[in-house]
Design a protein around this motif. Sequence first.
Motif, PDB file in Angstrom:
ATOM      1  N   ALA A  58       0.828  -1.217   0.000  1.00  0.00           N
ATOM      2  CA  ALA A  58       0.000   0.000   0.000  1.00  0.00           C
ATOM      3  C   ALA A  58       0.859   1.262   0.000  1.00  0.00           C
ATOM      4  O   ALA A  58       0.594   2.213  -0.752  1.00  0.00           O
ATOM      5  CB  ALA A  58      -0.938  -0.011   1.206  1.00  0.00           C
ATOM      6  N   ALA A  59       1.885   1.286   0.842  1.00  0.00           N
ATOM      7  CA  ALA A  59       2.761   2.465   0.908  1.00  0.00           C
ATOM      8  C   ALA A  59       3.572   2.616  -0.365  1.00  0.00           C
ATOM      9  O   ALA A  59       3.762   3.737  -0.867  1.00  0.00           O
ATOM     10  CB  ALA A  59       3.682   2.359   2.115  1.00  0.00           C
ATOM     11  N   ASP A  60       4.058   1.495  -0.918  1.00  0.00           N
ATOM     12  CA  ASP A  60       4.880   1.549  -2.124  1.00  0.00           C
ATOM     13  C   ASP A  60       4.092   2.035  -3.335  1.00  0.00           C
ATOM     14  O   ASP A  60       4.655   2.653  -4.241  1.00  0.00           O
ATOM     15  CB  ASP A  60       5.484   0.168  -2.421  1.00  0.00           C
ATOM     16  N   LYS A  61       2.796   1.765  -3.362  1.00  0.00           N
ATOM     17  CA  LYS A  61       1.961   2.239  -4.476  1.00  0.00           C
ATOM     18  C   LYS A  61       1.882   3.760  -4.488  1.00  0.00           C
ATOM     19  O   LYS A  61       1.625   4.365  -5.529  1.00  0.00           O
ATOM     20  CB  LYS A  61       0.560   1.631  -4.377  1.00  0.00           C
ATOM     21  N   ILE A  62       2.110   4.382  -3.336  1.00  0.00           N
ATOM     22  CA  ILE A  62       2.129   5.847  -3.250  1.00  0.00           C
ATOM     23  C   ILE A  62       3.543   6.380  -3.449  1.00  0.00           C
ATOM     24  O   ILE A  62       3.767   7.322  -4.213  1.00  0.00           O
ATOM     25  CB  ILE A  62       1.586   6.314  -1.883  1.00  0.00           C
ATOM     26  N   ASN A  63       4.523   5.748  -2.764  1.00  0.00           N
ATOM     27  CA  ASN A  63       5.892   6.260  -2.768  1.00  0.00           C
ATOM     28  C   ASN A  63       6.654   5.951  -4.047  1.00  0.00           C
ATOM     29  O   ASN A  63       7.408   6.786  -4.547  1.00  0.00           O
ATOM     30  CB  ASN A  63       6.665   5.697  -1.569  1.00  0.00           C
ATOM     31  N   LYS A  64       6.496   4.735  -4.545  1.00  0.00           N
ATOM     32  CA  LYS A  64       7.247   4.306  -5.745  1.00  0.00           C
ATOM     33  C   LYS A  64       6.401   3.342  -6.570  1.00  0.00           C
ATOM     34  O   LYS A  64       6.707   2.134  -6.629  1.00  0.00           O
ATOM     35  CB  LYS A  64       8.573   3.673  -5.347  1.00  0.00           C
ATOM     36  N   PRO A  65       5.334   3.830  -7.203  1.00  0.00           N
ATOM     37  CA  PRO A  65       4.401   2.959  -7.938  1.00  0.00           C
ATOM     38  C   PRO A  65       5.032   2.135  -9.058  1.00  0.00           C
ATOM     39  O   PRO A  65       4.553   1.046  -9.373  1.00  0.00           O
ATOM     40  CB  PRO A  65       3.374   3.956  -8.498  1.00  0.00           C
ATOM     41  N   LYS A  66       6.127   2.634  -9.632  1.00  0.00           N
ATOM     42  CA  LYS A  66       6.774   1.912 -10.732  1.00  0.00           C
ATOM     43  C   LYS A  66       7.645   0.756 -10.243  1.00  0.00           C
ATOM     44  O   LYS A  66       8.125  -0.038 -11.047  1.00  0.00           O
ATOM     45  CB  LYS A  66       7.617   2.871 -11.575  1.00  0.00           C
TER      46      LYS A  66
END
Length: 306
Positions: A64-72
């Motif tokens: 969930a956090a990675d989809k905001i911070n680094k989606p790629k």
Amino acid sequence: MLSFFKLIRYKNLIMVLLTIVLTKYAIINSFTSSVSNFQFILLTIAILCITAGGYIINDIFDVAADKINKPKKVFIDNTISKKNGFLAYFVLTFLGLTLGIYASYIKGNSSYSIFFISTIILLYWYSKSLKRIALVGNSVISLLTALTILIVFIFEVKNTNSSSNIAETILNFFTSISVTASVFIYIIFAFFMTLIREIIKDIEDMNGDYALKMKTLPIIIGVNRTKKIVLVISSFIFLFIVIILKEELAHLPLLFWYAILFILSPFAWFLYKLFNAKNTKEFHLLSNLIKLIMFFGILSMLFIKL
């Protein structure tokens, strides 16, 4: 397959492998050694498997956090299912634990297994909850990074009490002091450099962490205060390196100038850029710069061998 290698952070694993190999062959073997190549291979694979498993479980809990911070850079639920991610985590972790326990057994000290068991527990606990707590998660990862060097040291160095005569006992005693001093300099370096990088990454990831109600340092006290803390820690380790250069390496010109050019100078530049850093892009560059300095720090082990 490429997604899987990125998931387990293959570049970071190469750094870990380099650290393990140079700790043994560049530092410890320059003084003494008590581990066969077979035992060392078992130890190395165990560490790499457990580390790779740690990266996977962290990404599973951090989707969930990675989809905001680094989606790629999100692989779980995109190119790799969560089910397959858990499967890969359990396989790698089980393999690492098994090899670690076996390496401890053939070393003749099964109690060393506690290093592998505690590492697995801490990595899972970190991914599940500790990373949400200011400085606690950062310190755990820093400790585990330094532990990589310590484990190799503990497996490798002979017990000085096993010597058959007084002369050999005295020789092994001073050998042990030499290797211990060298290893612990790198342990301190690894711990604090990782701590610096982890806190900077928390600044980078504030948006996603805040959305998930994490209690990281920049969320609790703000970016400016966090930056000041990083500056204090960085200044401490910078001073530590200067003291080592002056007191220990002045008589080793090759290592001395290497450290000046590839460790101390980039670190001075890092301090300058950190003082002026304001946005996510600048903190990301600082994170990469610290990683580069750590890489050069690891390579400096070669000069001890030379």
